[in-house]
Motif scaffolding. Structure first.
Motif, PDB file in Angstrom:
ATOM      1  N   THR A  36       0.850  -1.182   0.000  1.00  0.00           N
ATOM      2  CA  THR A  36       0.000   0.000   0.000  1.00  0.00           C
ATOM      3  C   THR A  36       0.891   1.239   0.000  1.00  0.00           C
ATOM      4  N   VAL A  37       0.409   2.290  -0.616  1.00  0.00           N
ATOM      5  CA  VAL A  37       1.129   3.558  -0.593  1.00  0.00           C
ATOM      6  C   VAL A  37       0.885   4.229   0.757  1.00  0.00           C
ATOM      7  N   GLU A  38      -0.337   4.195   1.195  1.00  0.00           N
ATOM      8  CA  GLU A  38      -0.757   4.788   2.467  1.00  0.00           C
ATOM      9  C   GLU A  38      -0.567   3.775   3.601  1.00  0.00           C
ATOM     10  N   LYS A  39      -0.378   4.288   4.809  1.00  0.00           N
ATOM     11  CA  LYS A  39      -0.321   3.415   5.980  1.00  0.00           C
ATOM     12  C   LYS A  39      -1.734   3.046   6.410  1.00  0.00           C
ATOM     13  N   PHE A  40      -1.907   1.784   6.790  1.00  0.00           N
ATOM     14  CA  PHE A  40      -3.179   1.279   7.306  1.00  0.00           C
ATOM     15  C   PHE A  40      -2.926   0.469   8.563  1.00  0.00           C
ATOM     16  N   ALA A  41      -3.964   0.337   9.370  1.00  0.00           N
ATOM     17  CA  ALA A  41      -3.920  -0.568  10.512  1.00  0.00           C
ATOM     18  C   ALA A  41      -4.437  -1.926  10.037  1.00  0.00           C
ATOM     19  N   LEU A  42      -3.557  -2.916  10.026  1.00  0.00           N
ATOM     20  CA  LEU A  42      -3.925  -4.297   9.744  1.00  0.00           C
ATOM     21  C   LEU A  42      -3.854  -5.039  11.063  1.00  0.00           C
ATOM     22  N   VAL A  43      -5.019  -5.513  11.520  1.00  0.00           N
ATOM     23  CA  VAL A  43      -5.095  -6.187  12.811  1.00  0.00           C
ATOM     24  C   VAL A  43      -5.814  -7.517  12.631  1.00  0.00           C
ATOM     25  N   VAL A  44      -5.594  -8.411  13.581  1.00  0.00           N
ATOM     26  CA  VAL A  44      -6.317  -9.677  13.617  1.00  0.00           C
ATOM     27  C   VAL A  44      -7.229  -9.606  14.825  1.00  0.00           C
ATOM     28  N   GLY A  45      -8.546  -9.723  14.565  1.00  0.00           N
ATOM     29  CA  GLY A  45      -9.497  -9.558  15.652  1.00  0.00           C
ATOM     30  C   GLY A  45     -10.695 -10.462  15.511  1.00  0.00           C
ATOM     31  N   SER A  46     -11.601 -10.292  16.416  1.00  0.00           N
ATOM     32  CA  SER A  46     -12.852 -11.038  16.565  1.00  0.00           C
ATOM     33  C   SER A  46     -12.556 -12.430  17.106  1.00  0.00           C
ATOM     34  N   PRO A  47     -13.572 -13.109  17.591  1.00  0.00           N
ATOM     35  CA  PRO A  47     -13.365 -14.482  18.082  1.00  0.00           C
ATOM     36  C   PRO A  47     -12.909 -15.435  16.973  1.00  0.00           C
ATOM     37  N   PHE A  48     -12.963 -14.994  15.708  1.00  0.00           N
ATOM     38  CA  PHE A  48     -12.628 -15.852  14.570  1.00  0.00           C
ATOM     39  C   PHE A  48     -11.237 -15.561  14.013  1.00  0.00           C
ATOM     40  N   LEU A 113     -12.479  -2.403   6.563  1.00  0.00           N
ATOM     41  CA  LEU A 113     -13.454  -2.367   7.643  1.00  0.00           C
ATOM     42  C   LEU A 113     -13.650  -0.900   7.994  1.00  0.00           C
ATOM     43  N   THR A 114     -14.870  -0.392   7.814  1.00  0.00           N
ATOM     44  CA  THR A 114     -15.098   1.052   7.956  1.00  0.00           C
ATOM     45  C   THR A 114     -15.811   1.432   9.243  1.00  0.00           C
ATOM     46  N   ASN A 115     -16.542   0.527   9.828  1.00  0.00           N
ATOM     47  CA  ASN A 115     -17.320   0.829  11.026  1.00  0.00           C
ATOM     48  C   ASN A 115     -16.952  -0.215  12.069  1.00  0.00           C
ATOM     49  N   TYR A 116     -16.041   0.146  12.968  1.00  0.00           N
ATOM     50  CA  TYR A 116     -15.498  -0.845  13.891  1.00  0.00           C
ATOM     51  C   TYR A 116     -15.350  -0.263  15.287  1.00  0.00           C
ATOM     52  N   LYS A 117     -15.238  -1.178  16.242  1.00  0.00           N
ATOM     53  CA  LYS A 117     -15.017  -0.772  17.620  1.00  0.00           C
ATOM     54  C   LYS A 117     -13.610  -0.174  17.757  1.00  0.00           C
ATOM     55  N   PRO A 118     -13.483   0.946  18.474  1.00  0.00           N
ATOM     56  CA  PRO A 118     -12.168   1.578  18.634  1.00  0.00           C
ATOM     57  C   PRO A 118     -11.122   0.651  19.258  1.00  0.00           C
ATOM     58  N   GLN A 119     -11.567  -0.379  19.968  1.00  0.00           N
ATOM     59  CA  GLN A 119     -10.622  -1.312  20.596  1.00  0.00           C
ATOM     60  C   GLN A 119      -9.745  -2.018  19.559  1.00  0.00           C
ATOM     61  N   TYR A 137      -7.306 -18.749  12.453  1.00  0.00           N
ATOM     62  CA  TYR A 137      -8.443 -18.252  11.674  1.00  0.00           C
ATOM     63  C   TYR A 137      -9.543 -19.307  11.575  1.00  0.00           C
ATOM     64  N   ILE A 138     -10.786 -18.860  11.784  1.00  0.00           N
ATOM     65  CA  ILE A 138     -11.958 -19.730  11.644  1.00  0.00           C
ATOM     66  C   ILE A 138     -12.702 -19.281  10.387  1.00  0.00           C
ATOM     67  N   PRO A 139     -12.804 -20.168   9.379  1.00  0.00           N
ATOM     68  CA  PRO A 139     -13.414 -19.772   8.101  1.00  0.00           C
ATOM     69  C   PRO A 139     -14.909 -19.512   8.204  1.00  0.00           C
ATOM     70  N   PRO A 140     -15.455 -18.758   7.248  1.00  0.00           N
ATOM     71  CA  PRO A 140     -16.872 -18.362   7.284  1.00  0.00           C
ATOM     72  C   PRO A 140     -17.848 -19.527   7.412  1.00  0.00           C
ATOM     73  N   GLN A 141     -17.555 -20.655   6.774  1.00  0.00           N
ATOM     74  CA  GLN A 141     -18.484 -21.777   6.826  1.00  0.00           C
ATOM     75  C   GLN A 141     -18.602 -22.383   8.225  1.00  0.00           C
ATOM     76  N   LYS A 142     -17.699 -21.996   9.124  1.00  0.00           N
ATOM     77  CA  LYS A 142     -17.746 -22.500  10.496  1.00  0.00           C
ATOM     78  C   LYS A 142     -18.240 -21.453  11.485  1.00  0.00           C
ATOM     79  N   LYS A 150     -21.251  -8.577  14.807  1.00  0.00           N
ATOM     80  CA  LYS A 150     -21.424  -8.089  16.185  1.00  0.00           C
ATOM     81  C   LYS A 150     -20.092  -7.927  16.905  1.00  0.00           C
ATOM     82  N   SER A 151     -19.101  -8.720  16.549  1.00  0.00           N
ATOM     83  CA  SER A 151     -17.833  -8.647  17.249  1.00  0.00           C
ATOM     84  C   SER A 151     -16.973  -7.457  16.825  1.00  0.00           C
ATOM     85  N   VAL A 152     -17.249  -6.875  15.651  1.00  0.00           N
ATOM     86  CA  VAL A 152     -16.388  -5.781  15.196  1.00  0.00           C
ATOM     87  C   VAL A 152     -17.118  -4.455  14.999  1.00  0.00           C
ATOM     88  N   LYS A 153     -18.418  -4.484  14.824  1.00  0.00           N
ATOM     89  CA  LYS A 153     -19.145  -3.261  14.512  1.00  0.00           C
ATOM     90  C   LYS A 153     -19.419  -2.428  15.764  1.00  0.00           C
TER      91      LYS A 153
END
Length: 156
Positions: A36-48, A113-119, A137-142, A150-153
């Motif tokens: 990326t040209v711009e800096k972004f926050a790449l994080v791993v979150g949610s129970p998944f 992700l545009t609408n997320y918890k500040p945490q 990582y837990i895939p979508p089918q699981k 609900k975990s990120v919004k």
């Protein structure tokens, strides 16, 4: 055709790469590794343990992110939109990337992700999603997409 930048589970060797490499989902041609040209926050979150690239409202926090650039057709774009739950969870957005060895900047789509918890901004910020990070990582089918939302919004 569309240019799409992937930074997480869709990369080669990662859990959801099968989607982008399956011709039944449409056409996807790997072009090259890009940053990326711009800096972004790449994080791993949610129970998944989902990788999230956060919309850049973090006032300079984050890193230049390493990922992969693909050229995809309309059918593959719809497949990716479905995986990313666009526009409900992620928003397909235009960003700029460049190949590591070149200075040319290319505009492409990615999923932010545009609408997320500040945490989420308190989590470790990665510059690349790794195989080690994907091991939990837990895939979508699981899981239920509602649970991920609900975990990120900010709103449920």
């Amino acid at each position: 055709m569309h240019l799409v930048y992937v930074y997480g589970t869709l990369k080669k060797g990662f859990p959801n790469h099968y989607l982008i490499s399956d011709a039944e989902n449409g056409v996807a041609k790997f072009l090259y590794e890009a940053n990326t040209v711009e800096k972004f926050a790449l994080v791993v979150g949610s129970p998944f343990h989902v990788p999230f690239l956060l919309q850049n409202t973090n006032h300079g926090k984050g890193n230049v992110i390493t990922g992969e650039l693909y050229e995809v057709d309309d059918k593959m774009l719809k497949t990716l939109d479905k995986l990313e739950n666009h526009p409900t969870l992620y928003l397909r957005s235009k960003i700029q990337v460049k190949r590591n060895t070149e200075s040319d900047v290319i505009e492409c789509d990615t999923y932010l992700l545009t609408n997320y918890k500040p945490q989420l901004l308190t989590l470790p910020m990665l510059n690349s999603y790794t195989i080690a990070a994907s091991s939990s990582y837990i895939p979508p089918q699981k899981r239920s997409s509602n649970e991920t939302l609900k975990s990120v919004k900010l709103t449920t």
